[in-house]
Scaffold this active site. Structure first.
Site, PDB file in Angstrom:
ATOM      1  N   LYS A 125       4.788  -8.864   8.283  1.00 44.01           N
ATOM      2  CA  LYS A 125       4.318  -8.875   6.891  1.00 44.01           C
ATOM      3  C   LYS A 125       5.245  -9.785   6.093  1.00 44.01           C
ATOM      4  O   LYS A 125       6.406  -9.969   6.475  1.00 44.01           O
ATOM      5  CB  LYS A 125       4.367  -7.456   6.313  1.00 44.01           C
ATOM      6  CG  LYS A 125       3.515  -7.261   5.081  1.00 44.01           C
ATOM      7  CD  LYS A 125       2.060  -7.002   5.413  1.00 44.01           C
ATOM      8  CE  LYS A 125       1.205  -6.984   4.143  1.00 44.01           C
ATOM      9  NZ  LYS A 125      -0.187  -6.541   4.420  1.00 44.01           N
ATOM     10  N   ASP A 165      -2.969 -10.550   1.026  1.00 39.13           N
ATOM     11  CA  ASP A 165      -2.730  -9.144   0.653  1.00 39.13           C
ATOM     12  C   ASP A 165      -2.773  -9.143  -0.881  1.00 39.13           C
ATOM     13  O   ASP A 165      -3.378 -10.053  -1.465  1.00 39.13           O
ATOM     14  CB  ASP A 165      -1.377  -8.654   1.197  1.00 39.13           C
ATOM     15  CG  ASP A 165      -1.194  -7.141   1.067  1.00 39.13           C
ATOM     16  OD1 ASP A 165      -1.757  -6.397   1.877  1.00 39.13           O
ATOM     17  OD2 ASP A 165      -0.493  -6.686   0.131  1.00 39.13           O
TER      18      ASP A 165
HETATM   19  P1  NDP Z   1      -5.876  -7.636  -4.681  1.00 39.41           P
HETATM   20  O1  NDP Z   1      -4.690  -8.331  -5.235  1.00 39.41           O
HETATM   21  O2  NDP Z   1      -7.113  -8.406  -4.417  1.00 39.41           O
HETATM   22  O3  NDP Z   1      -6.265  -6.392  -5.602  1.00 39.41           O
HETATM   23  C1  NDP Z   1      -5.356  -5.377  -5.859  1.00 39.41           C
HETATM   24  C2  NDP Z   1      -5.974  -4.428  -6.882  1.00 39.41           C
HETATM   25  O4  NDP Z   1      -5.144  -3.291  -7.014  1.00 39.41           O
HETATM   26  C3  NDP Z   1      -6.096  -5.039  -8.257  1.00 39.41           C
HETATM   27  O5  NDP Z   1      -7.150  -4.448  -8.955  1.00 39.41           O
HETATM   28  C4  NDP Z   1      -4.758  -4.667  -8.883  1.00 39.41           C
HETATM   29  O6  NDP Z   1      -4.773  -4.630 -10.298  1.00 39.41           O
HETATM   30  C5  NDP Z   1      -4.530  -3.277  -8.314  1.00 39.41           C
HETATM   31  N1  NDP Z   1      -3.103  -3.030  -8.176  1.00 39.41           N
HETATM   32  C6  NDP Z   1      -2.205  -3.737  -7.435  1.00 39.41           C
HETATM   33  N2  NDP Z   1      -0.973  -3.235  -7.587  1.00 39.41           N
HETATM   34  C7  NDP Z   1      -1.088  -2.202  -8.436  1.00 39.41           C
HETATM   35  C8  NDP Z   1      -0.174  -1.287  -8.968  1.00 39.41           C
HETATM   36  N3  NDP Z   1       1.142  -1.340  -8.656  1.00 39.41           N
HETATM   37  N4  NDP Z   1      -0.644  -0.333  -9.814  1.00 39.41           N
HETATM   38  C9  NDP Z   1      -1.947  -0.277 -10.138  1.00 39.41           C
HETATM   39  N5  NDP Z   1      -2.886  -1.114  -9.663  1.00 39.41           N
HETATM   40  C10 NDP Z   1      -2.448  -2.070  -8.813  1.00 39.41           C
HETATM   41  O7  NDP Z   1      -5.339  -6.930  -3.349  1.00 39.41           O
HETATM   42  P2  NDP Z   1      -6.169  -6.367  -2.100  1.00 39.41           P
HETATM   43  O8  NDP Z   1      -7.456  -5.809  -2.563  1.00 39.41           O
HETATM   44  O9  NDP Z   1      -6.151  -7.399  -1.052  1.00 39.41           O
HETATM   45  O10 NDP Z   1      -5.205  -5.199  -1.609  1.00 39.41           O
HETATM   46  C11 NDP Z   1      -5.303  -3.856  -2.094  1.00 39.41           C
HETATM   47  C12 NDP Z   1      -4.640  -2.911  -1.116  1.00 39.41           C
HETATM   48  O11 NDP Z   1      -5.288  -3.032   0.161  1.00 39.41           O
HETATM   49  C13 NDP Z   1      -3.163  -3.183  -0.824  1.00 39.41           C
HETATM   50  O12 NDP Z   1      -2.497  -1.957  -0.568  1.00 39.41           O
HETATM   51  C14 NDP Z   1      -3.195  -4.004   0.455  1.00 39.41           C
HETATM   52  O13 NDP Z   1      -1.999  -3.919   1.182  1.00 39.41           O
HETATM   53  C15 NDP Z   1      -4.338  -3.307   1.176  1.00 39.41           C
HETATM   54  N6  NDP Z   1      -4.954  -4.081   2.233  1.00 39.41           N
HETATM   55  C16 NDP Z   1      -5.522  -5.310   1.987  1.00 39.41           C
HETATM   56  C17 NDP Z   1      -6.128  -6.011   3.014  1.00 39.41           C
HETATM   57  C18 NDP Z   1      -6.843  -7.285   2.754  1.00 39.41           C
HETATM   58  O14 NDP Z   1      -7.540  -7.746   3.695  1.00 39.41           O
HETATM   59  N7  NDP Z   1      -6.779  -7.878   1.585  1.00 39.41           N
HETATM   60  C19 NDP Z   1      -6.105  -5.509   4.401  1.00 39.41           C
HETATM   61  C20 NDP Z   1      -5.571  -4.174   4.540  1.00 39.41           C
HETATM   62  C21 NDP Z   1      -4.995  -3.519   3.490  1.00 39.41           C
HETATM   63  P3  NDP Z   1      -4.202  -5.889 -11.135  1.00 39.41           P
HETATM   64  O15 NDP Z   1      -5.219  -6.971 -10.961  1.00 39.41           O
HETATM   65  O16 NDP Z   1      -4.083  -5.373 -12.507  1.00 39.41           O
HETATM   66  O17 NDP Z   1      -2.875  -6.234 -10.513  1.00 39.41           O
END
Ligand code: NDP
Length: 445
Positions: A125, A165
């Site tokens: 990662k 991510d």
């Molecule tokens: P994105 O950046 O596309 O979206 C993240 C979302 O979560 C946004 O709406 C963001 O809000 C919100 N968010 C992020 N951090 C926080 C926080 N500290 N508190 C509140 N809201 C938060 O990321 P992904 O959708 O890619 O990833 C989301 C989760 O899924 C993560 O845990 C990631 O590790 C996991 N994941 C992702 C994969 C992928 O293929 N993308 C694969 C497997 C797991 P804002 O826009 O306001 O920051």
């Protein structure tokens, strides 16, 4: 003191100030204790002692210039955790909260998740404490270029293959890939999540969300239920959340709430996904803007209150530790039947206990969100063969992989005496595969 608690004490001592990493290791070690008891040869070979220590950790300086000409410095990380079953594989996160402990917890979980997919990928990662929010495209590009100027020397299609991510999507992967190609003069599948005209795979964008919904569907089948007419709450509004909502609609459920780091929206008529995509994917705006268009929907600033909304199925898809004990209790008392962790480690250990004690079908991240990395693996296969598969072909493969992961986790949980406990099941099934490979390869496995 048992073997596992001794090891946990050593891990805590060696990794002080990294609570997320310690939390992730503790859960896995507790699950695999019975496996280690059955395999004294693994204890003799120090498999558990080795698996909790990354093979390599790279920390580097990322200088970049913003639009005003000011020089900024961020910190970059790549943790190459385990290569027993394949090249290091795992995403890159850009978020101000990133520090070594976050990258280590994610890299550690990735080892077992990748093993569960059945595709030969090790665990890794990376990321940076850079905050892409509010930055111009030019600033994001300059940052990504600087990031890759160091990272490239550690990557390779058979060495280490990052993906996206939090904060890293198609735009950032593009800038990083361009930089890699420029420096190395090589066009190779060294990142996944690439654009469709330059080596990307269909379904990769949708894969984590779709896969999570498929996994929960399998869990629901075990109690004779389906998504039909089920109300869903999905936190986040990024990549994972958006495609979770899309697939839920396709399978007959009604998602009613989504969030971002500022607040959440509740639309009892069902979330209008086109509006959310316009706000988040096109305008890179805030979820609050939704209520300007959909007047019946409500917005609240405190986004963790999203878990107080009554629902049948819940998909935490934002970030780590977003569901605490109180939120889990609220979900249970509102009749929630199943939880699919789209995000990594979104439930605290106390919340997981609440779900398990109350017989909620609980799909832990390692299993439930493995569809993303599995489809990255399919992207690597297509790159290696200089080919590309149709949407339906990849989606079918993803679906089958999720069924297999569900089956493997379910079976491992039963074999080790905790039927229905997918946390134990996923940890054990992933560990067994990696442990065998490490054992076969001797001390450096
Ligand atoms: P994105 O950046 O596309 O979206 C993240 C979302 O979560 C946004 O709406 C963001 O809000 C919100 N968010 C992020 N951090 C926080 C926080 N500290 N508190 C509140 N809201 C938060 O990321 P992904 O959708 O890619 O990833 C989301 C989760 O899924 C993560 O845990 C990631 O590790 C996991 N994941 C992702 C994969 C992928 O293929 N993308 C694969 C497997 C797991 P804002 O826009 O306001 O920051």
């Amino acid at each position: 003191m048992s073997y596992v608690s001794d090891l946990m004490t050593a891990v805590e001592k060696r990794n002080t100030n990294e609570p997320e990493f310690i939390q992730a290791v503790k859960e896995v070690l507790e699950s695999i204790e019975p496996v280690l008891d059955r395999h004294p040869e693994y204890k003799d070979a120090g498999i558990a002692e080795r698996i909790v220590e990354p093979e390599r950790q790279i920390i580097f300086r990322i200088p970049w210039q913003d639009d005003t000409g000011k020089i900024n410095v961020n910190r970059g990380f790549r943790v190459e955790f385990n290569s027993a079953i394949g090249p290091y594989k795992g995403g890159i996160r850009f978020h101000p909260s990133v520090y070594l402990g976050i990258i280590k917890f994610l890299g550690f979980e990735q080892i077992f998740k990748n093993a569960l997919t059945g595709i030969p990928m090790g665990g890794g990662k990376g990321g940076s404490d850079f905050d892409p929010k509010g930055k111009s495209d030019a600033e994001v590009m300059r940052f990504c270029m600087s990031f890759m100027t160091e990272l490239f020397r550690h990557l390779g299609a058979n060495t280490d293959v990052p993906a996206g991510d939090i904060g890293v999507g198609g735009r950032e992967i593009g800038y990083m890939f361009g930089t890699f190609k420029k420096i190395t003069n090589r066009f190779e599948g060294v990142l996944t999540g690439k654009g469709l005209t330059w080596g990307g795979s269909l379904v990769r964008t949708q894969a984590t969300g779709y896969g999570c919904v498929y996994f929960v569907q399998e869990m629901l089948k075990t109690i004779g239920e389906s998504y039909k007419d089920k109300t869903a709450v999905v936190s986040g509004s990024g990549n994972v959340a958006i495609y979770t909502v899309q697939k839920l609609y396709q399978l007959g459920a009604k998602p009613v709430a989504m969030s971002d780091s500022n607040g959440y929206i509740h639309d009892p008529d069902g979330i209008n996904l086109d509006t959310v995509r316009q706000i988040k994917e096109v305008k890179r705006g805030r979820i609050k803007e939704y209520i300007d268009i959909h007047k019946k929907a409500k917005y609240e600033d405190n986004w963790t209150n999203i878990w107080k909304i009554k629902c049948d199925v819940a998909f935490p898809s934002a970030t780590q530790n977003e569901i605490d004990k109180a939120s889990a209790e609220a979900l249970v008392s509102n009749g929630c039947k199943a939880v699919g962790e789209g995000a990594n480690m979104p439930s605290t250990p106390e919340a997981v206990k609440v779900f398990l004690d109350n017989k909620v079908l609980f799909g832990p991240a390692k299993a439930a969100n493995a569809g993303g990395v599995a489809t990255s693996g399919l992207e690597m296969s297509q790159n290696a063969a200089f080919t590309s598969w149709s949407f339906d072909e990849v989606d079918k493969k993803l679906y089958n992989i999720m069924i297999n992961i569900h089956e493997a986790a379910k079976k491992a949980a039963e074999t080790y005496g905790t039927p229905g406990n997918y946390v134990n099941g996923a940890n054990i099934a992933g560990f067994e595969k990696v442990a065998k490979a490490m054992f076969d390869q001797g001390l450096f496995g």
